[in-house]
Write an enzyme that holds these catalytic residues in place. Structure first.
Site, mmCIF file in Angstrom:
data_model
loop_
_atom_site.group_PDB
_atom_site.id
_atom_site.type_symbol
_atom_site.label_atom_id
_atom_site.label_comp_id
_atom_site.label_asym_id
_atom_site.label_seq_id
_atom_site.Cartn_x
_atom_site.Cartn_y
_atom_site.Cartn_z
ATOM 1 C CG HIS A 56 -46.699 -55.422 -69.499
ATOM 2 N ND1 HIS A 56 -45.830 -56.174 -68.739
ATOM 3 C CD2 HIS A 56 -46.237 -55.501 -70.773
ATOM 4 C CE1 HIS A 56 -44.885 -56.686 -69.509
ATOM 5 N NE2 HIS A 56 -45.108 -56.283 -70.761
ATOM 6 C CD GLU A 58 -49.617 -56.106 -64.349
ATOM 7 O OE1 GLU A 58 -49.362 -57.198 -63.815
ATOM 8 O OE2 GLU A 58 -49.448 -55.900 -65.575
ATOM 9 C CB CYS A 86 -43.151 -58.333 -65.366
ATOM 10 S SG CYS A 86 -43.492 -56.708 -66.075
ATOM 11 C CB CYS A 89 -46.094 -54.588 -63.989
ATOM 12 S SG CYS A 89 -46.494 -54.638 -65.750
#
Length: 160
Positions: A56, A58, A86, A89
């Protein structure tokens, strides 16, 4: 929690990086890590390109920033993310000790376009984990929503 012109400037870098990711066939997420006025890392989602479900924006930005600064402690840094982190993250932000998390759209917005993250708000994760990080949501919310719409118009079918 006030959104400053500086927050908007760095969020736009995350948005630009997410646009680059979309152009490369990735999902519409970008993240930028800043210390003071210096950009340490700016990354987009790379799940499909790397076949790594943890890539992801991040997490990738945290990995890059830690390497750039030769430390796992990013406590003097802020992360700008186009979407509310999320749980994975947010946990990565917590473990990296980021002092601020500034995000654009809410996870519910990403769910509306087909992303299946666990629907746990960052405020709830902050409270449950007793995170000291400052949370700032809805930074350039409409620009980030437009980014997601752009992704939909590009016809990408994989929501990762």
């Amino acid at each position: 929690m006030q959104i400053s012109p500086t927050d908007e400037r760095f969020m736009r870098l995350a948005i630009d990086k997410a646009r680059a990711g979309i152009a490369a066939g990735q999902s519409p997420f970008g993240a930028c890590i800043v210390r003071g006025a210096a950009v340490i890392s700016c990354e987009h989602n790379g799940v499909l390109a790397t076949t790594d479900s943890t890539a992801h924006a991040e997490v990738t930005a945290i990995r890059t920033a830690c390497r750039a600064l030769a430390t796992i402690d990013l406590s003097a840094c802020t992360i700008y993310s186009t979407c509310e982190p999320c749980p994975m993250c947010f946990s990565a932000c917590y473990w990296a000790r980021l002092s601020r998390i500034v995000f654009g759209v809410r996870s519910a917005d990403s769910a509306r376009i087909g992303f299946g993250e666990l629907q746990i708000a960052a405020t709830v994760m902050k409270e449950l984990g007793r995170s000291p990080a400052e949370l700032v949501g809805d930074c350039l919310r409409e620009e980030n929503r437009a980014l997601m719409e752009h992704w939909l118009q590009c016809g990408v079918r994989h929501a990762y």
